[in-house]
Design a protein around this motif. Structure first.
Motif, short mmCIF file in Angstrom:
data_model
loop_
_atom_site.label_atom_id
_atom_site.label_comp_id
_atom_site.label_asym_id
_atom_site.label_seq_id
_atom_site.Cartn_x
_atom_site.Cartn_y
_atom_site.Cartn_z
N ILE A 3 -9.43 22.51 -3.73
CA ILE A 3 -9.22 21.32 -2.89
C ILE A 3 -10.56 20.72 -2.49
O ILE A 3 -10.76 19.50 -2.53
CB ILE A 3 -8.37 21.69 -1.65
CG1 ILE A 3 -6.94 22.04 -2.08
CG2 ILE A 3 -8.35 20.53 -0.66
CD1 ILE A 3 -6.09 22.66 -0.97
N ALA A 4 -11.52 21.58 -2.12
CA ALA A 4 -12.85 21.08 -1.74
C ALA A 4 -13.51 20.37 -2.91
O ALA A 4 -14.15 19.32 -2.75
CB ALA A 4 -13.72 22.25 -1.25
N PRO A 62 0.84 -1.21 0.00
CA PRO A 62 0.00 0.00 0.00
C PRO A 62 0.87 1.25 0.00
O PRO A 62 1.95 1.27 0.60
CB PRO A 62 -0.78 -0.10 1.31
CG PRO A 62 -0.66 -1.52 1.76
CD PRO A 62 0.59 -2.07 1.16
N LEU A 63 0.38 2.27 -0.68
CA LEU A 63 1.19 3.47 -0.89
C LEU A 63 0.35 4.71 -0.55
O LEU A 63 -0.80 4.83 -0.97
CB LEU A 63 1.58 3.49 -2.38
CG LEU A 63 2.62 4.47 -2.87
CD1 LEU A 63 3.95 4.26 -2.16
CD2 LEU A 63 2.80 4.30 -4.39
N TYR A 64 0.94 5.62 0.26
CA TYR A 64 0.38 6.96 0.43
C TYR A 64 1.15 7.88 -0.50
O TYR A 64 2.34 7.67 -0.72
CB TYR A 64 0.56 7.48 1.86
CG TYR A 64 0.09 6.59 2.99
CD1 TYR A 64 -0.90 5.62 2.79
CD2 TYR A 64 0.62 6.72 4.27
CE1 TYR A 64 -1.33 4.82 3.84
CE2 TYR A 64 0.19 5.91 5.32
CZ TYR A 64 -0.77 4.96 5.10
OH TYR A 64 -1.19 4.17 6.14
N VAL A 65 0.48 8.91 -1.00
CA VAL A 65 1.18 9.89 -1.84
C VAL A 65 1.03 11.28 -1.21
O VAL A 65 -0.07 11.68 -0.83
CB VAL A 65 0.63 9.87 -3.29
CG1 VAL A 65 0.96 11.17 -4.01
CG2 VAL A 65 1.23 8.69 -4.06
N ASP A 66 2.15 11.98 -1.09
CA ASP A 66 2.16 13.34 -0.54
C ASP A 66 2.73 14.28 -1.59
O ASP A 66 3.89 14.16 -1.99
CB ASP A 66 3.02 13.37 0.73
CG ASP A 66 2.98 14.74 1.42
OD1 ASP A 66 2.28 15.65 0.91
OD2 ASP A 66 3.65 14.88 2.46
N VAL A 67 1.91 15.23 -2.04
CA VAL A 67 2.32 16.13 -3.13
C VAL A 67 2.91 17.43 -2.57
O VAL A 67 3.47 18.22 -3.33
CB VAL A 67 1.13 16.39 -4.08
CG1 VAL A 67 1.56 17.19 -5.30
CG2 VAL A 67 0.52 15.07 -4.55
N ASN A 68 2.78 17.68 -1.29
CA ASN A 68 3.33 18.92 -0.69
C ASN A 68 2.94 20.17 -1.49
O ASN A 68 3.79 21.01 -1.79
CB ASN A 68 4.86 18.83 -0.54
CG ASN A 68 5.29 17.87 0.55
OD1 ASN A 68 5.76 16.76 0.27
ND2 ASN A 68 5.13 18.25 1.80
N GLN A 69 1.67 20.26 -1.88
CA GLN A 69 1.09 21.43 -2.56
C GLN A 69 1.60 21.60 -4.00
O GLN A 69 1.51 22.68 -4.58
CB GLN A 69 1.38 22.74 -1.80
CG GLN A 69 1.13 22.68 -0.30
CD GLN A 69 1.26 24.02 0.37
OE1 GLN A 69 0.35 24.84 0.39
NE2 GLN A 69 2.43 24.28 0.95
N GLY A 70 2.15 20.52 -4.57
CA GLY A 70 2.87 20.64 -5.84
C GLY A 70 2.03 20.73 -7.10
O GLY A 70 2.58 21.02 -8.16
N TRP A 71 0.73 20.42 -7.05
CA TRP A 71 -0.11 20.52 -8.25
C TRP A 71 -1.01 21.75 -8.13
O TRP A 71 -1.42 22.12 -7.03
CB TRP A 71 -1.00 19.27 -8.39
CG TRP A 71 -0.24 17.99 -8.52
CD1 TRP A 71 1.04 17.81 -8.94
CD2 TRP A 71 -0.73 16.68 -8.19
NE1 TRP A 71 1.39 16.47 -8.91
CE2 TRP A 71 0.32 15.75 -8.45
CE3 TRP A 71 -1.95 16.17 -7.71
CZ2 TRP A 71 0.19 14.38 -8.24
CZ3 TRP A 71 -2.10 14.81 -7.50
CH2 TRP A 71 -1.04 13.92 -7.77
N THR A 72 -1.34 22.38 -9.27
CA THR A 72 -2.18 23.58 -9.20
C THR A 72 -3.46 23.45 -10.02
O THR A 72 -4.38 24.24 -9.84
CB THR A 72 -1.41 24.81 -9.71
OG1 THR A 72 -0.87 24.53 -10.99
CG2 THR A 72 -0.27 25.17 -8.75
N ASP A 73 -3.54 22.44 -10.90
CA ASP A 73 -4.71 22.28 -11.79
C ASP A 73 -5.60 21.17 -11.22
O ASP A 73 -5.22 20.01 -11.16
CB ASP A 73 -4.21 21.91 -13.19
CG ASP A 73 -5.33 21.76 -14.20
OD1 ASP A 73 -5.10 22.02 -15.38
OD2 ASP A 73 -6.45 21.34 -13.79
#
Ligand code: MG
Length: 343
Positions: free
Chosen positions: A216-217, A174-185
């Motif tokens: 985000i919502a 199992p994998l969690y992914v953390d983008v650290n605010q890196g995507w904007t679209d």
């Protein structure tokens, strides 16, 4: 009560790259609170993107006058005072909060988890974090993380899919992914959420900048994966303000100002119907052991911060196949293994 503190630099095992940048060290400040011959230990960790530094933490701690309090058991009064000294300074405040909780439990000759009526047998399994790197190095890090049944991958780069594919070429964990605010679209983020789910990802952390709260919502409302806040929710007030935009929250002592508020956040997030994770920065086993106590109340744990460094100066919690193992030692359960500690 006497507060003392000393700066220290944690050395990272690997160059650690996230969407915001890369580093090889993390500045921290170690704290001690002494009372009647007993010592409580604490720590502030300051990853550079959060705005605190050794200078700001030392300046804040110099303003903390614990000599005015005669009873360390009056923990709420003391922490209310510390919080009132200034706004912000969340890691600095956490370093006092952790040491005070450690001291408090030692004065009562109990492990903190027992004072809080928590069962240490209920600890979650921690994920092990893999920073942004080349696909080859990511595969190598997956191999090094063999003892951990869950991985957390940092994304927010131009080769995101390649990195997931590199992990998947090596393991089906199992994998969690953390983008650290890196995507904007947001449309791209939703496409990625579907693609990540097909690739065995179970949750997605801070995919977009916290200021894009409406996007985000929207993503949370449409995503097949739960969307967790990290940078977007630091303290209780932000949890109350933004809970509707996320399905979960990653609670960290260095954001929450310490154990007292982290525990409240874990309880309140559940009342909002949110999933909860207890997370960390790169920290010694001091702050990790403190966070492990709160993790007994959360759904997920990401407490590998002390495993990513080469100069941990505390003995504390250990990990057995990723499961967080608390001890029955008094306080937060840590002992310094190397001097000098602050005097
Ligand atoms: Mg995060």
């Amino acid at each position: 009560m006497q507060l003392s503190f000393t700066p220290y630099y944690l050395k990272l095992k690997h160059l650690f790259r996230v969407a915001a940048g890369a580093r090889t060290t993390t500045p921290i400040v170690l704290t001690r609170i002494e009372h009647n011959g007993l010592v409580g230990y604490g720590e502030a960790s300051m990853p550079p993107y959060l705005g605190e530094s050794i200078e700001t933490v030392v300046a804040f701690l110099k303003r903390v006058n614990l000599a005015q309090f005669s009873n360390p058991l009056e923990i709420d009064d003391i922490l209310d005072y510390v919080d009132s000294i200034d706004t912000g300074n969340n890691a600095a405040k956490a370093s006092v909060d952790i040491a005070l909780h450690d001291l408090h439990a030692k004065l009562l000759s109990q492990p903190l988890h027992r004072l809080w009526h928590l069962d240490k047998g209920c600890s979650p399994v921690t994920s092990f974090t893999i920073g942004i790197d080349t696909p080859e190095i990511v595969r190598q890090k997956v191999a090094e993380a063999a003892a951990f049944p869950i991985l957390k991958l940092k994304l927010g780069n131009t080769i995101d899919k390649q990195l997931v594919e590199a992990v998947r070429s090596a393991t089906a964990k199992p994998l969690y992914v953390d983008v650290n605010q890196g995507w904007t679209d947001r449309a791209m983020a939703l496409d990625m959420a579907y693609w990540l789910k097909e690739n065995g990802v179970v949750l997605l952390e801070q995919p977009m900048p916290k200021v894009q709260i409406d996007d985000i919502a929207w993503l949370t409302a449409h995503s097949p994966l739960p969307i967790f806040a990290d940078e977007g929710i630091r303290r209780l007030d932000e949890l109350e303000q933004f809970h509707g935009a996320y399905s979960g929250v990653n609670i960290k002592l260095m954001k929450s100002t310490g154990l007292r508020e982290a525990r409240k956040m874990a309880i309140e997030a559940k009342t909002f119907g949110m999933q909860t994770m207890m997370g960390c920065m790169t920290e010694t086993s001091c702050a990790i052991s403190a966070a492990a106590v709160v993790s007994l109340t959360t759904d997920y744990a990401d407490l590998d911060g002390a495993l990513l460094i080469t100069n941990d100066i505390f003995n504390g919690v250990t990990f057995n196949q990723g499961r967080v193992c608390l001890t029955n030692s008094e306080g937060i359960g840590v002992t310094p293994k190397e001097m000098p500690l602050p005097v």
